[in-house]
Design a protein around this motif. Structure first.
Motif, PDB file in Angstrom:
ATOM      1  N   VAL A 236      -4.650   2.018   7.237  1.00  0.00           N
ATOM      2  CA  VAL A 236      -3.482   1.043   6.817  1.00  0.00           C
ATOM      3  C   VAL A 236      -2.862   1.840   5.443  1.00  0.00           C
ATOM      4  CG1 VAL A 236      -2.602  -1.095   6.333  1.00  0.00           C
ATOM      5  CG2 VAL A 236      -4.635  -0.886   7.744  1.00  0.00           C
ATOM      6  N   THR A 237      -1.494   1.902   5.542  1.00  0.00           N
ATOM      7  CA  THR A 237      -0.858   2.201   4.360  1.00  0.00           C
ATOM      8  C   THR A 237       0.116   0.961   3.864  1.00  0.00           C
ATOM      9  OG1 THR A 237      -0.816   4.765   4.741  1.00  0.00           O
ATOM     10  CG2 THR A 237       0.397   4.020   3.211  1.00  0.00           C
ATOM     11  N   VAL A 238       0.025   0.597   2.919  1.00  0.00           N
ATOM     12  CA  VAL A 238       0.699  -0.369   2.390  1.00  0.00           C
ATOM     13  C   VAL A 238       1.552   0.213   1.115  1.00  0.00           C
ATOM     14  CG1 VAL A 238       0.905  -2.762   1.381  1.00  0.00           C
ATOM     15  CG2 VAL A 238      -1.087  -2.157   2.983  1.00  0.00           C
ATOM     16  N   ASN A 239       2.897  -0.342   1.313  1.00  0.00           N
ATOM     17  CA  ASN A 239       3.903   0.252   0.190  1.00  0.00           C
ATOM     18  C   ASN A 239       4.408  -1.376  -0.121  1.00  0.00           C
ATOM     19  OD1 ASN A 239       4.147   2.942   0.210  1.00  0.00           O
ATOM     20  ND2 ASN A 239       4.324   2.802   2.047  1.00  0.00           N
ATOM     21  N   GLY A 240       4.561  -1.460  -1.554  1.00  0.00           N
ATOM     22  CA  GLY A 240       4.747  -2.871  -2.030  1.00  0.00           C
ATOM     23  C   GLY A 240       5.335  -2.897  -3.383  1.00  0.00           C
ATOM     24  N   ARG A 241       5.829  -4.073  -3.815  1.00  0.00           N
ATOM     25  CA  ARG A 241       6.458  -4.109  -5.318  1.00  0.00           C
ATOM     26  C   ARG A 241       6.290  -5.550  -5.505  1.00  0.00           C
ATOM     27  NH1 ARG A 241      11.328  -1.509  -7.885  1.00  0.00           N
ATOM     28  NH2 ARG A 241      10.682  -1.585 -10.188  1.00  0.00           N
ATOM     29  N   LEU A 242       5.716  -6.177  -6.670  1.00  0.00           N
ATOM     30  CA  LEU A 242       5.748  -7.400  -7.433  1.00  0.00           C
ATOM     31  C   LEU A 242       7.156  -7.827  -7.669  1.00  0.00           C
ATOM     32  CD1 LEU A 242       3.828  -9.631  -7.904  1.00  0.00           C
ATOM     33  CD2 LEU A 242       3.879  -8.667 -10.454  1.00  0.00           C
ATOM     34  N   PHE A 243       7.648  -9.166  -7.486  1.00  0.00           N
ATOM     35  CA  PHE A 243       8.839  -9.549  -7.680  1.00  0.00           C
ATOM     36  C   PHE A 243       8.757 -11.050  -8.559  1.00  0.00           C
ATOM     37  CE2 PHE A 243       9.897  -7.087  -4.453  1.00  0.00           C
ATOM     38  CZ  PHE A 243      11.496  -6.677  -4.383  1.00  0.00           C
ATOM     39  N   ILE A 244       9.737 -11.199  -9.240  1.00  0.00           N
ATOM     40  CA  ILE A 244       9.736 -12.300 -10.223  1.00  0.00           C
ATOM     41  C   ILE A 244      10.937 -12.782  -9.786  1.00  0.00           C
ATOM     42  CG2 ILE A 244      10.482 -11.693 -12.377  1.00  0.00           C
ATOM     43  CD1 ILE A 244       8.836 -13.706 -13.738  1.00  0.00           C
ATOM     44  N   GLY A 245      11.003 -13.953  -9.100  1.00  0.00           N
ATOM     45  CA  GLY A 245      12.213 -14.680  -8.446  1.00  0.00           C
ATOM     46  C   GLY A 245      12.576 -13.507  -7.475  1.00  0.00           C
ATOM     47  N   LYS A 246      13.794 -13.095  -7.474  1.00  0.00           N
ATOM     48  CA  LYS A 246      14.419 -12.319  -6.609  1.00  0.00           C
ATOM     49  C   LYS A 246      14.375 -10.992  -7.109  1.00  0.00           C
ATOM     50  CE  LYS A 246      16.818 -15.609  -3.833  1.00  0.00           C
ATOM     51  NZ  LYS A 246      18.104 -16.040  -3.084  1.00  0.00           N
ATOM     52  N   LYS A 247      14.037 -10.608  -8.564  1.00  0.00           N
ATOM     53  CA  LYS A 247      14.106  -9.340  -9.337  1.00  0.00           C
ATOM     54  C   LYS A 247      12.904  -8.644  -9.063  1.00  0.00           C
ATOM     55  CE  LYS A 247      17.653 -11.084 -12.191  1.00  0.00           C
ATOM     56  NZ  LYS A 247      17.949 -11.455 -13.830  1.00  0.00           N
ATOM     57  N   PRO A 248      12.883  -7.249  -8.896  1.00  0.00           N
ATOM     58  CA  PRO A 248      11.660  -6.567  -8.792  1.00  0.00           C
ATOM     59  C   PRO A 248      10.995  -6.222 -10.412  1.00  0.00           C
ATOM     60  CG  PRO A 248      13.427  -5.134  -8.332  1.00  0.00           C
ATOM     61  CD  PRO A 248      14.149  -6.432  -8.346  1.00  0.00           C
ATOM     62  N   THR A 249       9.761  -6.479 -10.391  1.00  0.00           N
ATOM     63  CA  THR A 249       9.294  -6.490 -11.624  1.00  0.00           C
ATOM     64  C   THR A 249       8.153  -5.292 -11.493  1.00  0.00           C
ATOM     65  OG1 THR A 249       8.296  -7.107 -13.419  1.00  0.00           O
ATOM     66  CG2 THR A 249       7.647  -8.240 -11.572  1.00  0.00           C
ATOM     67  N   GLY A 250       7.697  -4.598 -12.583  1.00  0.00           N
ATOM     68  CA  GLY A 250       6.411  -3.592 -12.456  1.00  0.00           C
ATOM     69  C   GLY A 250       6.847  -2.525 -11.815  1.00  0.00           C
ATOM     70  N   LYS A 251       5.981  -1.646 -11.217  1.00  0.00           N
ATOM     71  CA  LYS A 251       6.014  -0.638 -10.323  1.00  0.00           C
ATOM     72  C   LYS A 251       5.988  -0.660  -8.913  1.00  0.00           C
ATOM     73  CE  LYS A 251       4.922   2.620 -14.130  1.00  0.00           C
ATOM     74  NZ  LYS A 251       4.018   3.641 -14.727  1.00  0.00           N
ATOM     75  N   LYS A 252       6.591   0.201  -8.110  1.00  0.00           N
ATOM     76  CA  LYS A 252       6.290   0.127  -6.600  1.00  0.00           C
ATOM     77  C   LYS A 252       4.780   0.623  -6.433  1.00  0.00           C
ATOM     78  CE  LYS A 252      10.969   1.432  -5.152  1.00  0.00           C
ATOM     79  NZ  LYS A 252      11.820   2.299  -4.580  1.00  0.00           N
ATOM     80  N   PHE A 253       4.147  -0.055  -5.516  1.00  0.00           N
ATOM     81  CA  PHE A 253       2.770   0.593  -5.573  1.00  0.00           C
ATOM     82  C   PHE A 253       2.491   1.016  -3.953  1.00  0.00           C
ATOM     83  CE2 PHE A 253       2.860  -3.873  -4.825  1.00  0.00           C
ATOM     84  CZ  PHE A 253       1.864  -4.277  -3.718  1.00  0.00           C
ATOM     85  N   LYS A 254       1.537   1.771  -3.742  1.00  0.00           N
ATOM     86  CA  LYS A 254       0.902   2.081  -2.480  1.00  0.00           C
ATOM     87  C   LYS A 254      -0.854   1.968  -2.282  1.00  0.00           C
ATOM     88  CE  LYS A 254       1.976   5.823   0.184  1.00  0.00           C
ATOM     89  NZ  LYS A 254       2.151   7.405   0.437  1.00  0.00           N
ATOM     90  N   VAL A 255      -0.961   1.070  -1.441  1.00  0.00           N
ATOM     91  CA  VAL A 255      -2.432   0.988  -1.464  1.00  0.00           C
ATOM     92  C   VAL A 255      -2.918   1.554   0.300  1.00  0.00           C
ATOM     93  CG1 VAL A 255      -4.270  -0.697  -0.937  1.00  0.00           C
ATOM     94  CG2 VAL A 255      -2.508  -1.032  -2.744  1.00  0.00           C
ATOM     95  N   ILE A 256      -3.942   2.204   0.314  1.00  0.00           N
ATOM     96  CA  ILE A 256      -4.368   2.936   1.508  1.00  0.00           C
ATOM     97  C   ILE A 256      -5.833   2.290   1.731  1.00  0.00           C
ATOM     98  CG2 ILE A 256      -4.967   4.950   2.764  1.00  0.00           C
ATOM     99  CD1 ILE A 256      -3.013   6.420   1.191  1.00  0.00           C
ATOM    100  N   GLY A 257      -5.907   1.619   3.196  1.00  0.00           N
ATOM    101  CA  GLY A 257      -7.272   0.952   3.399  1.00  0.00           C
ATOM    102  C   GLY A 257      -7.572   1.198   4.771  1.00  0.00           C
ATOM    103  N   LYS A 258      -8.774   0.325   5.407  1.00  0.00           N
ATOM    104  CA  LYS A 258      -9.130   0.455   6.670  1.00  0.00           C
ATOM    105  C   LYS A 258      -8.643  -0.683   7.237  1.00  0.00           C
ATOM    106  CE  LYS A 258     -13.245   2.991   5.513  1.00  0.00           C
ATOM    107  NZ  LYS A 258     -14.525   3.024   5.135  1.00  0.00           N
ATOM    108  N   LYS A 259      -8.149  -0.608   8.618  1.00  0.00           N
ATOM    109  CA  LYS A 259      -7.891  -1.441   9.401  1.00  0.00           C
ATOM    110  C   LYS A 259      -8.868  -2.673   9.770  1.00  0.00           C
ATOM    111  CE  LYS A 259      -6.117  -1.944  14.184  1.00  0.00           C
ATOM    112  NZ  LYS A 259      -5.714  -1.296  15.435  1.00  0.00           N
ATOM    113  N   ALA A 260     -10.078  -2.271   9.695  1.00  0.00           N
ATOM    114  CA  ALA A 260     -11.083  -3.266  10.001  1.00  0.00           C
ATOM    115  C   ALA A 260     -11.536  -3.944   8.811  1.00  0.00           C
ATOM    116  CB  ALA A 260     -12.328  -2.290  10.544  1.00  0.00           C
TER     117      ALA A 260
END
Length: 95
Positions: free
Chosen positions: A53-77
């Motif tokens: 599983v490859t996750v691409n995400g970002r943290l938001f405060i209200g409707k505004k993005p904050t911090g950096k985009k991130f990627k996490v790779i893990g196992k479906k199980a």
């Protein structure tokens, strides 16, 4: 698919509820509301390829993005472990 076929949203919620249960010692307080001005939220998408599983995400405060985009790779199980890593990555840099 375009849905949350792994139940990752539920796994993140359970992880956050576990942290919130610590009460005053909690680093994060989770409140289950759809919209809350100036609250943090994690938004993103994921792809499943075989057992990975490859996750691409970002943290938001209200409707505004904050911090950096991130990627996490893990196992479906192991969705709970993946949820924990997503939260950890999303919160990097806020401390």
């Amino acid at each position: 698919t375009y849905g949350d076929t792994l139940g990752l949203t539920d796994a993140l919620e359970l992880h956050l509820l576990g942290i919130t249960a610590k009460g005053e010692q909690a680093d994060v307080i989770y409140v289950d509301v759809k919209e809350y001005d100036n609250a943090y939220s994690i938004k993103g998408h994921y792809k499943v390829k075989g057992e990975i599983v490859t996750v691409n995400g970002r943290l938001f405060i209200g409707k505004k993005p904050t911090g950096k985009k991130f990627k996490v790779i893990g196992k479906k199980a192991d969705v709970p472990e993946l949820a924990g890593r997503i939260l950890e990555k999303a919160l990097e840099g806020l401390e």
